[in-house]
Write a protein that holds these residues in place. Structure first.
Motif, PDB file in Angstrom:
ATOM      1  N   TYR A   5      22.710 -56.507 -13.116  1.00 49.61           N
ATOM      2  CA  TYR A   5      22.735 -55.584 -14.398  1.00 49.61           C
ATOM      3  C   TYR A   5      22.088 -56.134 -15.411  1.00 49.61           C
ATOM      4  N   MET A   6      21.335 -55.187 -16.147  1.00 50.11           N
ATOM      5  CA  MET A   6      20.847 -55.563 -17.555  1.00 50.11           C
ATOM      6  C   MET A   6      21.964 -55.425 -18.532  1.00 50.11           C
ATOM      7  N   LEU A   7      21.811 -55.924 -19.761  1.00 51.75           N
ATOM      8  CA  LEU A   7      22.536 -55.733 -20.893  1.00 51.75           C
ATOM      9  C   LEU A   7      22.064 -55.265 -22.297  1.00 51.75           C
ATOM     10  N   LEU A   8      22.723 -54.553 -22.972  1.00 49.51           N
ATOM     11  CA  LEU A   8      22.372 -54.455 -24.304  1.00 49.51           C
ATOM     12  C   LEU A   8      23.366 -54.473 -25.164  1.00 49.51           C
ATOM     13  N   GLN A   9      23.276 -55.601 -26.031  1.00 46.71           N
ATOM     14  CA  GLN A   9      24.405 -55.801 -26.925  1.00 46.71           C
ATOM     15  C   GLN A   9      24.078 -55.560 -28.319  1.00 46.71           C
ATOM     16  N   SER A  10      24.877 -54.854 -29.143  1.00 45.47           N
ATOM     17  CA  SER A  10      24.861 -54.807 -30.748  1.00 45.47           C
ATOM     18  C   SER A  10      25.910 -55.345 -31.278  1.00 45.47           C
ATOM     19  N   THR A  11      26.163 -55.229 -32.609  1.00 44.51           N
ATOM     20  CA  THR A  11      27.352 -55.732 -33.225  1.00 44.51           C
ATOM     21  C   THR A  11      28.705 -54.652 -32.917  1.00 44.51           C
ATOM     22  N   ALA A  12      28.308 -53.646 -32.448  1.00 45.19           N
ATOM     23  CA  ALA A  12      29.579 -52.873 -32.087  1.00 45.19           C
ATOM     24  C   ALA A  12      29.804 -52.533 -30.651  1.00 45.19           C
ATOM     25  N   GLU A  13      28.897 -52.548 -29.869  1.00 47.31           N
ATOM     26  CA  GLU A  13      28.772 -52.103 -28.330  1.00 47.31           C
ATOM     27  C   GLU A  13      28.115 -53.006 -27.593  1.00 47.31           C
ATOM     28  N   THR A  14      28.609 -53.217 -26.336  1.00 47.67           N
ATOM     29  CA  THR A  14      27.850 -53.723 -25.122  1.00 47.67           C
ATOM     30  C   THR A  14      27.708 -52.829 -24.012  1.00 47.67           C
ATOM     31  N   HIS A  15      26.375 -52.473 -23.565  1.00 46.16           N
ATOM     32  CA  HIS A  15      26.267 -51.628 -22.492  1.00 46.16           C
ATOM     33  C   HIS A  15      25.741 -52.285 -21.359  1.00 46.16           C
ATOM     34  N   ILE A  16      26.354 -52.198 -20.140  1.00 45.49           N
ATOM     35  CA  ILE A  16      25.918 -52.738 -18.891  1.00 45.49           C
ATOM     36  C   ILE A  16      25.125 -51.630 -18.131  1.00 45.49           C
ATOM     37  N   LEU A  17      23.945 -51.921 -17.733  1.00 45.29           N
ATOM     38  CA  LEU A  17      23.056 -50.930 -17.409  1.00 45.29           C
ATOM     39  C   LEU A  17      22.527 -51.519 -16.057  1.00 45.29           C
ATOM     40  N   PRO A  18      21.985 -50.353 -15.084  1.00 46.03           N
ATOM     41  CA  PRO A  18      21.579 -50.700 -13.777  1.00 46.03           C
ATOM     42  C   PRO A  18      20.038 -51.398 -13.882  1.00 46.03           C
ATOM     43  N   ALA A  19      19.944 -52.595 -13.268  1.00 48.97           N
ATOM     44  CA  ALA A  19      18.790 -53.326 -13.060  1.00 48.97           C
ATOM     45  C   ALA A  19      17.966 -52.685 -11.837  1.00 48.97           C
ATOM     46  N   ARG A  20      17.019 -52.073 -11.754  1.00 52.15           N
ATOM     47  CA  ARG A  20      16.199 -51.312 -10.778  1.00 52.15           C
ATOM     48  C   ARG A  20      14.986 -52.277 -10.462  1.00 52.15           C
ATOM     49  N   THR A  21      14.825 -52.395  -9.145  1.00 53.11           N
ATOM     50  CA  THR A  21      13.575 -52.974  -8.565  1.00 53.11           C
ATOM     51  C   THR A  21      12.775 -51.804  -8.148  1.00 53.11           C
ATOM     52  N   LEU A  22      11.595 -51.866  -8.609  1.00 53.77           N
ATOM     53  CA  LEU A  22      10.511 -50.821  -8.303  1.00 53.77           C
ATOM     54  C   LEU A  22       9.658 -51.237  -7.390  1.00 53.77           C
ATOM     55  N   THR A  23       9.851 -50.955  -6.250  1.00 52.23           N
ATOM     56  CA  THR A  23       8.880 -51.828  -4.969  1.00 52.23           C
ATOM     57  C   THR A  23       8.050 -50.337  -4.542  1.00 52.23           C
ATOM     58  N   ALA A  24       7.101 -50.871  -3.461  1.00 54.43           N
ATOM     59  CA  ALA A  24       6.498 -49.928  -2.781  1.00 54.43           C
ATOM     60  C   ALA A  24       7.194 -49.442  -1.646  1.00 54.43           C
ATOM     61  N   GLU A  25       7.187 -48.120  -1.323  1.00 50.43           N
ATOM     62  CA  GLU A  25       7.917 -47.318  -0.595  1.00 50.43           C
ATOM     63  C   GLU A  25       7.857 -47.383   1.009  1.00 50.43           C
ATOM     64  N   GLN A  26       6.692 -48.276   1.174  1.00 47.85           N
ATOM     65  CA  GLN A  26       6.292 -48.447   2.360  1.00 47.85           C
ATOM     66  C   GLN A  26       7.389 -49.170   3.353  1.00 47.85           C
ATOM     67  N   PRO A  27       7.972 -48.456   4.339  1.00 50.74           N
ATOM     68  CA  PRO A  27       8.848 -49.112   5.358  1.00 50.74           C
ATOM     69  C   PRO A  27       8.316 -50.324   6.315  1.00 50.74           C
ATOM     70  N   PHE A  28       9.175 -50.896   6.836  1.00 49.28           N
ATOM     71  CA  PHE A  28       8.673 -51.991   8.044  1.00 49.28           C
ATOM     72  C   PHE A  28       7.758 -52.964   7.309  1.00 49.28           C
ATOM     73  N   ARG A  29       7.846 -53.417   6.300  1.00 52.33           N
ATOM     74  CA  ARG A  29       7.015 -54.521   5.551  1.00 52.33           C
ATOM     75  C   ARG A  29       7.415 -55.634   6.296  1.00 52.33           C
ATOM     76  N   ALA A  30       6.449 -56.410   6.655  1.00 51.41           N
ATOM     77  CA  ALA A  30       6.729 -57.844   7.544  1.00 51.41           C
ATOM     78  C   ALA A  30       7.645 -58.795   6.818  1.00 51.41           C
ATOM     79  N   SER A  31       7.563 -58.830   5.588  1.00 56.19           N
ATOM     80  CA  SER A  31       8.419 -59.892   4.756  1.00 56.19           C
ATOM     81  C   SER A  31       9.434 -59.204   3.984  1.00 56.19           C
ATOM     82  N   GLY A  32       9.731 -57.968   4.121  1.00 62.71           N
ATOM     83  CA  GLY A  32      10.582 -57.259   3.071  1.00 62.71           C
ATOM     84  C   GLY A  32      10.004 -56.882   1.842  1.00 62.71           C
TER      85      GLY A  32
END
Length: 575
Positions: free
Chosen positions: A496-523
């Protein structure tokens, strides 16, 4: 007198329905079913998203002591956007009655059983048509896979689309049975569907056509008159239609409307734009859509003009195809801008388009052509299913991660910076707080439960990490919000990614943008591009960090960088 060809065909079908063949087919379908439902249970989360919040608000208003019976009835059948959602509302209320609170994961799991219901009902129709046992396997390949993934993590979507599609098949099947008991059941089911999905009126009109084709004029008249009454009620009980200028669009842009309809009908093979079978995706989608359209047109030509009345299975699939074409037209006029009309939550319709066309063709061709079609569809269906399982589980994992991070924000701040469409309105936010306070909705226990002490710990030192922050303004529906993309092309992707201010802490999804080609030899490489999208943040300085969760030992780390939210500071994104 039977011809030798007819005898040979019948003996071949008998051989196909032998016990060993049935065992193999049932075993393969069972394996596909298990994989599908393991994914449903694994990726679904008990948290509302987007329109799901409206069910929470509806329940809160229904349980108001001041609510009269008249108001309760109107709340159950009231308009949602430009249509009604009676069936899904009844399902949500049933869940509340059994569990004492709304449980979106239960709703998703129960609704997903409709996929198995479709395979079973289509198999029943195939058996009635005396088709090969292998003929049902492509249907299982096309349905027990995650390409229509919105219907795995979105409760409203699966009830509104997948469940109603199953019920349309059941409706047409019941209508074609002559006995009064089945006719009454079909009428009641059709009435519920009219107020449950925008296609309900199209399905009702299709029932009238089916009865007319079978020369059951009295029943056709009853359905026609009652359908008019239901349509009048549909459009006059608190209905506020927001005109899209649909007919004007058709006149001005007939080419792109046609292109959008065709792309909807062939959208099943879109597979996130992946070029499969060596064919450019654009031509594959359009080619599939045109093929589906031609088969549907020929099927209804046969329905009206063939001297021999088509079989009941043929009529059911022709009726389903007509409803799907109606959906394609409506979606193209209201959702498309002249490009592909391929929308995640509508992908299940596109899959059913291919299945309907396959069934209609299968019930038309005979002999070796029939056998070749079954073999060809098994090969294509298996390949399609395999590619879908390569492409979409990572997307489902990210959606689950997004929902879990959203749960944290909803629980602590009664809002979410990831999905905040309804809770930006103080009225809806008040109903949400009321639902949570009264226990009408209870937060699920996730890996982020009890993570607050870790977030409050003082870091021993900042982690030196370089982020690239891009700011743009995006208009989404009627809501203006800042969209910040924070990315790092070398950082191994955290949980997860984090953003923290003096009043709030937000936990956010961390996304991996990868090529959408399936069957990659090494993933796919880890951490190719890590992004998240904070929305509707309170103006201020937010320290950037990340959170890794390994079992019960979450670890938070903070960087030296800050994201600054606020128009006055837009030129200085870091401190």
């Amino acid at each position: 007198m039977r011809t030798s060809s007819a005898v040979e065909t019948r003996s071949t079908r008998s051989a196909d329905r032998s016990t060993p063949t049935k065992i193999i087919v049932i075993g393969l379908i069972g394996l596909l079913l298990i994989c599908f439902y393991v994914a449903v249970v694994r990726f679904s989360v008990n948290v509302p998203i987007v329109d799901d919040f409206m069910y929470v608000f509806t329940l809160t208003r229904l349980l108001d002591p001041a609510a009269t019976w008249q108001k309760i009835v109107l709340l159950i059948i009231e308009q949602h956007n430009d249509h009604r959602i009676l069936l899904s509302r009844l399902a949500f209320l049933t869940t509340y009655a059994f569990e004492g609170h709304l449980n979106f994961q239960t709703l998703i799991i129960v609704a997903s059983l409709s996929v198995a219901g479709m395979v079973w009902l289509i198999g029943r129709l195939f058996r009635r048509a005396q088709l090969s046992s292998w003929a049902i396997l492509p249907v299982a390949f096309l349905l027990f896979q995650p390409s229509y993934h919105a219907n795995v993590w979105w409760a409203l979507s699966i009830w509104q689309h997948t469940v109603t599609l199953f019920l349309y098949i059941l409706l047409f099947y019941l209508v074609l049975k002559a006995t009064g008991r089945y006719q009454v059941s079909a009428w009641l089911l059709g009435a519920v569907l009219v107020f449950s999905n925008s296609n309900g009126i199209v399905a009702w009109f299709t029932v009238v056509l089916l009865l007319a084709v079978n020369r059951r004029w009295k029943q056709a008249g009853i359905w026609a008159v009652s359908g008019i009454i239901l349509a009048v009620l549909y459009y006059n009980l608190g209905y506020d239609f927001r005109s899209q200028g649909s007919f004007q669009v058709i006149i001005q842009h007939p080419v792109w409307v046609f292109k959008s309809v065709v792309s909807f009908l062939g959208g099943a093979v879109y597979l996130n734009g992946w070029r499969w079978l060596g064919i450019p995706n654009l031509w594959l989608v359009l080619g599939t859509g045109v093929s589906v359209m031609v088969i549907v047109i020929l099927a209804w030509w046969r329905m009206f003009f063939d001297r021999v009345r088509p079989s009941v299975p043929f009529q059911v699939f022709a009726a389903l195809a007509l409803v799907l074409c109606g959906t394609a037209g409506a979606a193209s006029l209201t959702r498309s801008d002249g490009h592909f009309s391929v929308i995640d939550r509508y992908q299940v319709y596109s899959v059913l388009c291919v299945i309907s066309a396959y069934a209609l063709a299968l019930l038309t061709v005979k002999g070796r052509w029939n056998q070749s079609l079954v073999v060809g569809m098994n090969v294509v269906g298996a390949w399609f299913c395999l590619v879908a399982w390569q492409l979409y589980p990572p997307i489902l994992a990210e959606k689950r991660q997004q929902l879990i991070s959203q749960t944290y924000s909803l629980e602590h701040y009664n809002k979410s910076v990831v999905d905040n469409l309804f809770l930006l309105d103080p009225y809806w936010q008040g109903l949400w707080k009321q639902a949570v306070t009264k226990g009408q909705y209870q937060f699920p226990n996730t890996e982020l439960s009890g993570v607050e002490p870790v977030l409050r710990q003082k870091a021993g030192g900042y982690v030196a990490t370089s982020f690239n922050v891009k700011d743009t303004v995006v208009n989404e529906l009627s809501v203006d919000h800042d969209l910040a993309m924070v990315e790092n092309k070398t950082l191994p992707t955290p949980d997860y990614m984090l953003l923290q201010s003096t009043a709030e802490t937000h936990i956010l999804p961390a996304r991996t943008l990868t090529a959408e080609q399936p069957f990659r030899a090494s993933g796919p490489p880890i951490g190719v591009k890590t992004t998240f999208y904070p929305q509707a943040l309170t103006p201020g300085n937010y320290r950037i960090g990340w959170l890794n969760v390994d079992g019960d030992k979450p670890v938070a780390e903070w960087t030296k960088q800050f994201y600054v939210k606020g128009a006055d500071d837009a030129s200085k994104p870091f401190r």
